[in-house]
Write a protein that holds these residues in place. Sequence first.
Motif, short mmCIF file in Angstrom:
data_model
loop_
_atom_site.label_atom_id
_atom_site.label_comp_id
_atom_site.label_asym_id
_atom_site.label_seq_id
_atom_site.Cartn_x
_atom_site.Cartn_y
_atom_site.Cartn_z
N LYS A 1 35.86 41.94 52.75
CA LYS A 1 34.86 41.20 53.53
C LYS A 1 34.58 39.82 52.93
CE LYS A 1 32.61 45.28 55.34
NZ LYS A 1 32.57 46.50 54.58
N ALA A 2 35.03 39.60 51.69
CA ALA A 2 34.79 38.31 51.02
C ALA A 2 35.75 37.25 51.55
CB ALA A 2 34.97 38.47 49.51
N LEU B 1 46.74 41.12 48.00
CA LEU B 1 45.40 40.56 48.09
C LEU B 1 44.35 41.67 48.06
CD1 LEU B 1 43.61 38.08 48.30
CD2 LEU B 1 43.84 38.24 50.80
N GLY B 2 44.59 42.74 48.78
CA GLY B 2 43.66 43.85 48.79
C GLY B 2 43.70 44.66 47.51
N CYS B 3 44.90 44.85 46.99
CA CYS B 3 45.07 45.64 45.77
C CYS B 3 46.30 45.16 45.02
CB CYS B 3 45.22 47.12 46.11
SG CYS B 3 45.36 48.17 44.65
N THR B 4 46.10 44.72 43.80
CA THR B 4 47.21 44.35 42.91
C THR B 4 47.32 45.41 41.84
OG1 THR B 4 47.06 41.96 43.26
CG2 THR B 4 47.95 42.67 41.15
N GLY B 5 48.50 46.00 41.75
CA GLY B 5 48.74 47.00 40.71
C GLY B 5 49.22 46.32 39.45
N PRO C 1 39.09 32.45 49.22
CA PRO C 1 38.99 31.85 47.89
C PRO C 1 38.27 32.75 46.88
CG PRO C 1 38.46 30.22 49.55
CD PRO C 1 38.54 31.55 50.25
N ALA C 2 37.24 33.45 47.32
CA ALA C 2 36.50 34.35 46.42
C ALA C 2 37.38 35.53 46.01
CB ALA C 2 35.23 34.85 47.11
N ARG C 3 38.20 36.02 46.92
CA ARG C 3 39.09 37.15 46.60
C ARG C 3 40.15 36.71 45.59
NH1 ARG C 3 40.94 40.11 52.02
NH2 ARG C 3 41.44 41.78 50.54
N LEU C 4 40.70 35.52 45.80
CA LEU C 4 41.72 35.01 44.87
C LEU C 4 41.11 34.76 43.49
CD1 LEU C 4 43.62 32.58 47.25
CD2 LEU C 4 44.39 34.84 46.47
N LEU C 5 39.89 34.26 43.46
CA LEU C 5 39.20 34.03 42.19
C LEU C 5 38.95 35.35 41.46
CD1 LEU C 5 37.88 32.06 40.22
CD2 LEU C 5 35.77 32.29 41.56
N GLU C 6 38.52 36.37 42.18
CA GLU C 6 38.29 37.69 41.59
C GLU C 6 39.59 38.27 41.03
OE1 GLU C 6 36.27 41.30 40.52
OE2 GLU C 6 35.70 39.21 40.76
#
Length: 165
Positions: A38-39, A10-14, A42-47
């Motif tokens: 900090k988001a 979630l924080g970093c996908t390589g 749902p916003a993180r998954l969308l990004e």
Amino acid sequence: MIILGLDPGLGCTGWGVIAADGNRLSHVANGQVRTDSKAALPARLLELSRRLGEVLAEHRPDSAAVEEVFVNANPQSTLKLGQARGVVLLAAAAIGIEVGEYAARLVKKAVVGRGGADKVQVHAMVQRLLPGVTIAGADAADALAVAITHAHHLASARILQPRSP
């Protein structure tokens, strides 16, 4: 064949893209998708989905491979990793490509020769297997290792496939 390897988080996908021609492998690209901690989830998954879509559109892989989820001591971290992994699987499946899934120990064994290898050893072997590569970070190195593992498994499967008369 162009193969996309993915190391979900979630924080970093390589992510790492390689070209496989039989047993010959070459580096195409690699990177990391970072989301704002900090988001809202749902916003993180969308990004993550949006940025992976860009990688898929740019490199147009024939196949993808994803590292399987391992269970953390923290159940919340495991859930978040599972949700990010779901986005990664969906992004690849949405464009209609085959997705291989590999346990972290299997990837380490395939690339380093030892299932208990650490990140430094994986990084070093990826650099040896893909000479001249500049790796964007540990998660990108892991993603390239997943792609290499998938390439080897696909090559083995082709060799073992019975030929039609």
